[in-house]
Design a protein around this motif. Structure first.
Motif, short mmCIF file in Angstrom:
data_model
loop_
_atom_site.label_atom_id
_atom_site.label_comp_id
_atom_site.label_asym_id
_atom_site.label_seq_id
_atom_site.Cartn_x
_atom_site.Cartn_y
_atom_site.Cartn_z
N ASN A 1 0.82 -1.26 0.05
CA ASN A 1 -0.25 0.16 0.03
C ASN A 1 0.68 1.25 -0.14
OD1 ASN A 1 -2.44 -1.51 0.21
ND2 ASN A 1 -2.32 -1.84 2.21
N LYS A 2 2.09 1.10 -0.61
CA LYS A 2 2.87 2.40 -0.58
C LYS A 2 3.31 2.68 -2.01
CE LYS A 2 4.86 2.18 3.96
NZ LYS A 2 6.03 2.26 4.84
N ILE B 1 12.14 2.77 -11.53
CA ILE B 1 10.79 2.10 -12.14
C ILE B 1 9.91 2.61 -10.76
CG2 ILE B 1 9.54 -0.22 -11.91
CD1 ILE B 1 12.07 -1.49 -12.99
N PHE B 2 8.66 3.10 -11.29
CA PHE B 2 7.77 3.69 -10.42
C PHE B 2 6.61 2.56 -10.31
CE2 PHE B 2 10.01 7.10 -12.28
CZ PHE B 2 10.13 8.10 -11.28
N ILE B 3 6.19 2.12 -8.91
CA ILE B 3 5.11 1.33 -8.50
C ILE B 3 4.10 1.96 -7.63
CG2 ILE B 3 4.75 -1.01 -7.54
CD1 ILE B 3 7.69 -1.84 -8.23
N ASP B 4 2.73 1.76 -8.07
CA ASP B 4 1.76 2.47 -7.40
C ASP B 4 1.45 1.53 -6.17
OD1 ASP B 4 0.11 0.22 -8.04
OD2 ASP B 4 -0.91 1.52 -9.81
N LYS B 5 0.46 2.15 -5.56
CA LYS B 5 0.32 1.40 -4.10
C LYS B 5 -0.47 0.00 -4.17
CE LYS B 5 -1.20 5.98 -2.16
NZ LYS B 5 -2.12 6.64 -1.64
N LYS B 6 -0.99 -0.22 -5.52
CA LYS B 6 -1.44 -1.61 -5.69
C LYS B 6 -0.28 -2.54 -6.10
CE LYS B 6 -6.01 0.23 -7.11
NZ LYS B 6 -7.06 0.28 -8.05
N ASN C 1 8.87 14.57 -9.49
CA ASN C 1 8.07 14.81 -8.42
C ASN C 1 6.45 14.92 -8.89
OD1 ASN C 1 9.64 15.30 -5.98
ND2 ASN C 1 10.65 16.81 -7.12
N ARG C 2 6.09 15.41 -10.09
CA ARG C 2 4.90 15.36 -10.42
C ARG C 2 4.16 14.09 -10.73
NH1 ARG C 2 5.51 18.94 -14.13
NH2 ARG C 2 6.07 17.38 -15.67
N LEU C 3 5.11 13.04 -11.14
CA LEU C 3 4.67 11.72 -11.11
C LEU C 3 4.39 10.88 -9.64
CD1 LEU C 3 3.73 8.91 -12.66
CD2 LEU C 3 6.32 8.50 -12.76
N VAL C 4 5.20 11.13 -8.74
CA VAL C 4 5.17 10.80 -7.35
C VAL C 4 4.02 11.32 -6.66
CG1 VAL C 4 6.12 10.46 -5.22
CG2 VAL C 4 7.73 10.10 -7.18
N ASP C 5 3.75 12.57 -6.72
CA ASP C 5 2.54 13.33 -6.28
C ASP C 5 1.30 12.69 -6.89
OD1 ASP C 5 4.44 14.89 -4.97
OD2 ASP C 5 4.09 16.78 -6.22
N ALA D 1 -1.45 10.58 -4.48
CA ALA D 1 -2.69 10.97 -4.29
C ALA D 1 -3.75 9.93 -4.48
CB ALA D 1 -2.80 12.14 -4.98
N GLU D 2 -3.43 9.05 -5.41
CA GLU D 2 -4.38 7.85 -5.87
C GLU D 2 -5.03 7.22 -4.88
OE1 GLU D 2 -2.94 7.17 -10.25
OE2 GLU D 2 -2.53 5.75 -8.79
#
Length: 418
Positions: free
Chosen positions: A282-283, A377-382, A409-413, A417-418
């Motif tokens: 969840n992070k 690599i950017f991984i979402d909370k899911k 920073n824009r992508l991480v924000d 927020a999701e």
């Protein structure tokens, strides 16, 4: 028959020669250093100062353009100064001769003999390539701007664009770098003398010397790049304000059917870190594909480490997958630990394999390929991969670095927020 001197008298006469009672020191200040390469002198700056707590230890910075890159603490060994760069398995060792240092640059590689280049440095000299660059009278052209570049050009023309040169010229002084799909050439510094470009960089890993002739009629450059101990390739460039590179988000991607990244590797202390661990649940998770031997990775880590400290409380995790020259933890573990200490990293960094790109790709089978160090690599909370960025535009690229940080920073924000 000549009268022989007593042994005690002979010993006294020899004292100055063999150095008893003398202390070897390095004159502090800025040095013009050069490596003697096949392409000629490769210059860079060194700033050497004695350490406050040890008269035989020195702090040393390599100077390239606006960068002051710290070397490891240097020490006096006999009549010589040794400047190690442990992360890159390299060192400068030189005999101290008043205002001069003379010796070798030595670089080690796993299972290979050490490679060397002659090295010397002179105290107090401020020019980089030639005294002529100190005067604007030597300037007949201005190379500021973007240049579509073809490294490995066979014709002396820009047949393919595999890099973009970004230069800033002030008087005769020239700085900038080359952007490529897999990273940049870091801080390059040099001069324009007459109709010719001269640029160089030395950071303990990168050893670059660029030379080129400028043709103002066609707005082109044609020259050579001497890299490392013995590498060489021709290159050509043409002035092009619209020059650009392929989208870095389209070079490495998930294979069809994959939505997440499966990775489980050991830290130097033996602890196994897996992306399925509870700490990542969840992070938003950022994965660095990196290596301690890689200066571009160090540029990224220099940004990532303080950024993580500032942002981890927002529900963000970060993990480094380090691909090293040796797969053995006994060899590569200490290098990872030195990297963590140098950059004050407090997120896990694991040994993921060797820095051979084919082997790195096998270690991460969810990806089509690992084509560059670093890759982020950017991984979402899911737990799903949302974005993969190949390469890194470091601070030596100026506005391109600033743009990358803004996009990061824009992508991480958005993901937070999701």
């Amino acid at each position: 028959m000549k009268k022989l001197l007593p042994i005690a008298a002979i010993a006294l006469l020899l004292l100055p020669t063999i150095g008893f009672g003398q202390s070897t020191t390095v004159k502090p200040g800025t040095y013009r250093a050069v490596l003697k390469t096949r392409g000629g002198d490769l210059p860079f700056g060194l700033d050497i100062k004695p350490a406050a707590n040890d008269p035989k230890t020195y702090t040393v910075f390599a100077l390239n353009g606006n960068e002051r890159l710290p070397m490891d603490p240097a020490t006096i060994e006999g009549d010589s100064l040794r400047i190690p760069m442990a992360l890159f398995d390299s060192e400068l060792v030189a005999k101290i001769e008043g205002n001069m240092l003379r010796g070798v640059f030595r670089r080690r590689r796993v299972a290979l003999p050490s490679q060397t280049l002659p090295f010397e440095a002179q105290h107090g000299v401020t020019y980089r390539f030639t005294p002529a660059e100190e005067s604007t009278r030597a300037v007949t052209t201005n190379l500021t701007g973007k240049w579509a570049t073809d490294f490995g050009s066979k014709t002396g023309k820009v047949d393919t664009v595999n890099a973009v040169g970004v230069f800033d010229q002030k008087g005769s002084r020239l700085s900038g770098t080359f952007l490529t799909p897999t990273g940049d050439y870091r801080y390059l510094s040099g001069a324009v003398v007459g109709d010719s470009l001269f640029l160089s960089c030395f950071d303990g890993s990168h050893v670059y010397l660029f030379k080129a002739k400028h043709d103002p009629a066609t707005k082109t450059l044609k020259g050579g790049l001497w890299a490392g101990i013995a590498g060489y390739e021709a290159w050509a460039a043409r002035f092009d304000p619209k020059a650009d590179l392929p989208d870095p988000a389209k070079l490495t991607y998930l294979k069809p059917g994959s939505k997440t990244l499966n990775a489980s590797f050991p830290e130097p202390n033996g602890n196994i870190v897996s992306l399925s661990d509870a700490r990542f649940k969840n992070k938003v998770t950022i994965v660095q594909i990196m290596g301690s031997w890689c200066p571009n990775c160090m540029d990224e880590t220099n940004f990532m480490s303080p950024w993580y400290k500032k942002n981890k409380s927002r529900g963000i995790e970060l993990v480094g997958l380090s691909f090293e020259r040796s797969p053995e933890m006994a060899v590569s573990g200490p290098k990872i630990e030195r990297m963590k200490q140098r950059f004050k990293i407090d997120y896990p960094v694991v040994l993921a394999g060797t820095n051979d790109k084919a082997q790195a790709s096998k270690a991460l089978p969810d990806l089509n390929a690992v084509v560059a160090f670093p890759t982020t690599i950017f991984i979402d909370k899911k737990g799903q991969v949302r974005h993969i960025h190949t390469g890194f535009s470091g601070p030596g690229t100026g506005k391109y670095y600033e743009q990358y940080i803004e996009e990061f920073n824009r992508l991480v924000d958005k993901l937070v927020a999701e």
